[in-house]
Each structure stands twice: as structure tokens, then as C-alpha cells.
Design an enzyme around this catalytic site. Structure first.
Site, mmCIF file in Angstrom:
data_model
loop_
_atom_site.group_PDB
_atom_site.id
_atom_site.type_symbol
_atom_site.label_atom_id
_atom_site.label_comp_id
_atom_site.label_asym_id
_atom_site.label_seq_id
_atom_site.Cartn_x
_atom_site.Cartn_y
_atom_site.Cartn_z
ATOM 1 N N HIS A 30 0.848 -1.188 0.000
ATOM 2 C CA HIS A 30 0.000 0.000 0.000
ATOM 3 C C HIS A 30 0.885 1.240 0.000
ATOM 4 O O HIS A 30 2.038 1.196 0.452
ATOM 5 C CB HIS A 30 -0.903 0.010 1.229
ATOM 6 C CG HIS A 30 -1.936 -1.072 1.224
ATOM 7 N ND1 HIS A 30 -3.062 -1.002 2.003
ATOM 8 C CD2 HIS A 30 -2.023 -2.238 0.544
ATOM 9 C CE1 HIS A 30 -3.805 -2.081 1.802
ATOM 10 N NE2 HIS A 30 -3.183 -2.851 0.915
ATOM 11 N N GLU B 297 0.932 3.920 1.814
ATOM 12 C CA GLU B 297 1.416 4.324 3.135
ATOM 13 C C GLU B 297 2.540 3.406 3.613
ATOM 14 O O GLU B 297 3.542 3.875 4.173
ATOM 15 C CB GLU B 297 0.261 4.311 4.147
ATOM 16 C CG GLU B 297 -0.849 5.290 3.822
ATOM 17 C CD GLU B 297 -1.950 4.707 2.932
ATOM 18 O OE1 GLU B 297 -3.050 5.294 2.916
ATOM 19 O OE2 GLU B 297 -1.724 3.675 2.247
ATOM 20 N N CYS C 87 -6.376 2.318 5.447
ATOM 21 C CA CYS C 87 -7.066 1.077 5.808
ATOM 22 C C CYS C 87 -6.483 0.572 7.136
ATOM 23 O O CYS C 87 -5.488 1.112 7.630
ATOM 24 C CB CYS C 87 -6.870 0.042 4.702
ATOM 25 S SG CYS C 87 -5.183 -0.615 4.638
ATOM 26 N N CYS D 207 -2.703 0.013 7.075
ATOM 27 C CA CYS D 207 -1.903 1.234 7.044
ATOM 28 C C CYS D 207 -1.989 2.017 8.350
ATOM 29 O O CYS D 207 -1.003 2.626 8.769
ATOM 30 C CB CYS D 207 -2.309 2.087 5.847
ATOM 31 S SG CYS D 207 -1.945 1.245 4.287
#
Length: 159
Positions: A56, A58, A86, A89
């Protein structure tokens, strides 16, 4: 904490990274990590190109920032991301000890784009025995051996 013009500028950069990443075959997510008003690292969602469900934006930014600062702690840093993080993250942000996380789009915007993180938030809020992926404990006699070794190691790096 009040939002500043600088916050808006960092968010704009995260959004630009997200849009560019779509054109480059990645997901619509971008992130920047800043310390003392200076860019430390960036990240873009590379889940599909890297075949890595943890890639992801992040997390990518956190990994890169840790390499730049030479530490697993990003205390003193802030994360600006194009979308509400999410659960993965958010957890990574907490483990990294970021001072603050600022996001642009929210989970509803992500759901409208086909990324419904609410399902994961719902799973985590539900009793574990109702999860679609069983997560079960099995406690052998030596279950604590790794922690015993850790506590006994005098020169361990604490975190």
C-alpha cells in the site's frame, strides 16, 4: 491540531502521486512522509505490479522513510495520504510511531472507487470466531520460547 497551507500542499502531492500511479499500473493511492516541513519519502500503491498485498502507498512510504532516516521509528514525522488509511496502514503508522496522519479522500470515496475498506474494519470489530478467515491460537509447551529468548538477550534493540 489545525490544518495549515503546508498540510494542503503535502496532501496535493500525495494526490498527484496517486493519480500518476494509476497511469503507471498501480492503485489510486499515494503518500508522503514529512519531517520538520521537509519531504522524507513518498509511496505509491504497488499491490498489483509487485503482487504484494502489503504494498500500500502508506506502507511503501513508511518503508522508504525508515531507510532514509536509518531507524524503524518515524517519531517526529507526519504521513500525508491521498485516502483514509485502511486498517493495515493505520497499524503500520502506529508501529512506525508517526506523529500524525492526514488524509484527503475517506473510506466512502474509496468504496465508490471499488476499494471497500469498511469490510476490514467490520471484520476487526466482529468476534474472531465469525471471521471468514479463521485465526486460531494453538499453544504448544514452548509457545513463549521466542519471547523468553528476547527478554534474555541483553543487547537486543528495544522497540
Amino acid at each position: 491540531m489545525q490544518t495549515t497551507t503546508t498540510d494542503a500542499q503535502w496532501l496535493a502531492q500525495a494526490i498527484e502521486l496517486a493519480v500518476a500511479n494509476v497511469a503507471d499500473g498501480g492503485g489510486p493511492f499515494g503518500a508522503v512522509i514529512v519531517r520538520d516541513g521537509e519531504l522524507v519519502a513518498t509511496g505509491q500503491n504497488r499491490v498489483t505490479p509487485l503482487l504484494d498485498p502489503t504494498a500500500h502507498a502508506e506502507v511503501q512510504a513508511i518503508r522508504a522513510a525508515c531507510q532514509v532516516v536509518g531507524d524503524f521509528s518515524l517519531a517526529g514525522c507526519e504521513l500525508f495520504t491521498s485516502c483514509e488509511p485502511c486498517p493495515l496502514c493505520v497499524s503500520a503508522s502506529l508501529w512506525a510511531r508517526l506523529d500524525r496522519v492526514v488524509f484527503a479522500a475517506d473510506r466512502d470515496d474509496a468504496a465508490n472507487g471499488g476499494f471497500d475498506d469498511r469490510a476490514f474494519y467490520d471484520v476487526l470489530a466482529a468476534p474472531r470466531d465469525t471471521w471468514t478467515t479463521p485465526v486460531v491460537g494453538l499453544r504448544p509447551a514452548d509457545a513463549t520460547a521466542p519471547f523468553d529468548a528476547w527478554v534474555a538477550k541483553v543487547d537486543r534493540t528495544r522497540y
